[in-house]
Design a protein around this motif. Sequence first.
Motif, PDB file in Angstrom:
ATOM      1  N   UNK A  74       0.824  -1.191  -0.158  1.00  0.00           N
ATOM      2  CA  UNK A  74      -0.162   0.026   0.110  1.00  0.00           C
ATOM      3  C   UNK A  74       0.612   0.962  -0.029  1.00  0.00           C
ATOM      4  N   UNK A  75       0.135   2.411  -0.225  1.00  0.00           N
ATOM      5  CA  UNK A  75       1.030   3.730  -0.071  1.00  0.00           C
ATOM      6  C   UNK A  75       1.443   4.043   1.301  1.00  0.00           C
ATOM      7  N   UNK A  76       2.573   4.647   1.281  1.00  0.00           N
ATOM      8  CA  UNK A  76       3.249   5.167   2.434  1.00  0.00           C
ATOM      9  C   UNK A  76       3.428   6.659   2.091  1.00  0.00           C
ATOM     10  N   UNK A  77       3.283   7.428   3.217  1.00  0.00           N
ATOM     11  CA  UNK A  77       3.894   8.940   3.416  1.00  0.00           C
ATOM     12  C   UNK A  77       4.758   8.940   4.510  1.00  0.00           C
ATOM     13  N   UNK A  78       5.671   9.615   4.001  1.00  0.00           N
ATOM     14  CA  UNK A  78       6.712  10.021   4.996  1.00  0.00           C
ATOM     15  C   UNK A  78       7.507  11.311   4.751  1.00  0.00           C
ATOM     16  N   UNK A  79       7.574  12.181   5.703  1.00  0.00           N
ATOM     17  CA  UNK A  79       8.191  13.297   5.710  1.00  0.00           C
ATOM     18  C   UNK A  79       8.728  13.776   6.755  1.00  0.00           C
ATOM     19  N   UNK A 113      -5.621  16.528   9.471  1.00  0.00           N
ATOM     20  CA  UNK A 113      -5.599  17.801   8.685  1.00  0.00           C
ATOM     21  C   UNK A 113      -4.459  18.388   8.342  1.00  0.00           C
ATOM     22  N   UNK A 114      -4.285  18.829   7.030  1.00  0.00           N
ATOM     23  CA  UNK A 114      -3.172  19.434   6.694  1.00  0.00           C
ATOM     24  C   UNK A 114      -3.166  21.044   6.454  1.00  0.00           C
ATOM     25  N   UNK A 115      -2.210  21.688   6.420  1.00  0.00           N
ATOM     26  CA  UNK A 115      -2.349  23.089   6.163  1.00  0.00           C
ATOM     27  C   UNK A 115      -0.967  23.633   5.874  1.00  0.00           C
ATOM     28  N   UNK A 116      -1.036  24.281   4.720  1.00  0.00           N
ATOM     29  CA  UNK A 116       0.011  24.944   4.083  1.00  0.00           C
ATOM     30  C   UNK A 116       0.018  26.395   4.411  1.00  0.00           C
ATOM     31  N   UNK A 118       0.950  30.295   3.746  1.00  0.00           N
ATOM     32  CA  UNK A 118       0.617  31.257   2.653  1.00  0.00           C
ATOM     33  C   UNK A 118       2.118  31.701   2.414  1.00  0.00           C
ATOM     34  N   UNK A 119       2.909  31.934   3.354  1.00  0.00           N
ATOM     35  CA  UNK A 119       4.152  32.302   3.180  1.00  0.00           C
ATOM     36  C   UNK A 119       5.101  31.456   3.892  1.00  0.00           C
ATOM     37  N   UNK A 120       6.263  31.063   3.584  1.00  0.00           N
ATOM     38  CA  UNK A 120       7.152  30.054   4.543  1.00  0.00           C
ATOM     39  C   UNK A 120       7.168  28.738   3.890  1.00  0.00           C
ATOM     40  N   UNK A 121       7.871  28.118   4.753  1.00  0.00           N
ATOM     41  CA  UNK A 121       7.893  26.478   4.285  1.00  0.00           C
ATOM     42  C   UNK A 121       7.704  25.476   5.215  1.00  0.00           C
ATOM     43  N   UNK A 122       6.946  25.821   6.287  1.00  0.00           N
ATOM     44  CA  UNK A 122       6.514  24.996   7.412  1.00  0.00           C
ATOM     45  C   UNK A 122       5.159  24.449   7.060  1.00  0.00           C
ATOM     46  N   UNK A 123       5.071  22.980   6.702  1.00  0.00           N
ATOM     47  CA  UNK A 123       3.761  22.372   6.683  1.00  0.00           C
ATOM     48  C   UNK A 123       3.370  21.614   7.815  1.00  0.00           C
ATOM     49  N   UNK A 124       1.960  21.849   8.110  1.00  0.00           N
ATOM     50  CA  UNK A 124       1.571  21.676   9.362  1.00  0.00           C
ATOM     51  C   UNK A 124       0.639  20.612   9.186  1.00  0.00           C
ATOM     52  N   UNK A 125       0.828  19.231  10.071  1.00  0.00           N
ATOM     53  CA  UNK A 125      -0.171  18.073   9.672  1.00  0.00           C
ATOM     54  C   UNK A 125      -0.810  18.021  11.326  1.00  0.00           C
ATOM     55  N   UNK A 143      11.346  22.921  -0.369  1.00  0.00           N
ATOM     56  CA  UNK A 143      10.854  24.093  -1.116  1.00  0.00           C
ATOM     57  C   UNK A 143       9.259  23.968  -1.226  1.00  0.00           C
ATOM     58  N   UNK A 144       8.812  25.335  -1.585  1.00  0.00           N
ATOM     59  CA  UNK A 144       7.347  25.113  -1.311  1.00  0.00           C
ATOM     60  C   UNK A 144       6.385  24.103  -2.284  1.00  0.00           C
ATOM     61  N   UNK A 145       6.997  23.672  -3.130  1.00  0.00           N
ATOM     62  CA  UNK A 145       6.605  22.675  -4.068  1.00  0.00           C
ATOM     63  C   UNK A 145       6.377  21.343  -3.472  1.00  0.00           C
ATOM     64  N   UNK A 146       6.926  21.123  -2.602  1.00  0.00           N
ATOM     65  CA  UNK A 146       6.901  19.886  -1.833  1.00  0.00           C
ATOM     66  C   UNK A 146       5.560  19.762  -1.189  1.00  0.00           C
ATOM     67  N   UNK A 147       4.819  20.772  -0.953  1.00  0.00           N
ATOM     68  CA  UNK A 147       3.485  20.859  -0.157  1.00  0.00           C
ATOM     69  C   UNK A 147       2.552  20.110  -1.086  1.00  0.00           C
TER      70      UNK A 147
END
Length: 170
Positions: A74-79, A113-116, A118-125, A143-147
């Motif tokens: 199955x799929x796996x998510x890792x960050x 819940x995920x939150x990107x 508007x500015x910056x590079x901190x992705x919140x889960x 980079x912001x493209x990772x979001x």
Amino acid sequence: MEQRIGSSSKPLEGAGFDPAFIPGLTSPVSGETEDTEPADAVEAADTHEPTATEAASEEAEETEETAGEETPDGPVFEAADRRAKIVADHRGVRLSLDDQACEFRWDEIGAVETESPRFGKRFTITVHTPDRRWYPIEIEAASRSDFAKWDEQLDAVMDEYFEEEPTETD
């Protein structure tokens, strides 16, 4: 006329100066003096008991070893970044920050819940539990493209493993 020798002020009392002032805040004092070494300490010196963080890391290594044998396709998510890490797979969601870690099975999760920003590079889960508690973690992206990539990967894991309870409609 009478004169007193010494300080006229009384020593301060209270929890700000003595934590033992509040019952139950500190462990009870044993009857042993500082000079005597407790019998448990002598035995403990011979046998090394792992601390909580050592036990958690050993357990994580053991589960990773056994998980390698049993992992479904199955799929796996890792960050991860230098301090924080999140892993979502068939077992559930695991969050870790520095030396602290927690694990949620899929039946313990109410929502993710995920939150990107508007500015910056901190992705919140944020992992929400059914008892109205939430556990947020921030991952710093290169980079912001990772979001967008992280959102897609997490959605794939959620679609595969997370089962929402059906709501009752009248």
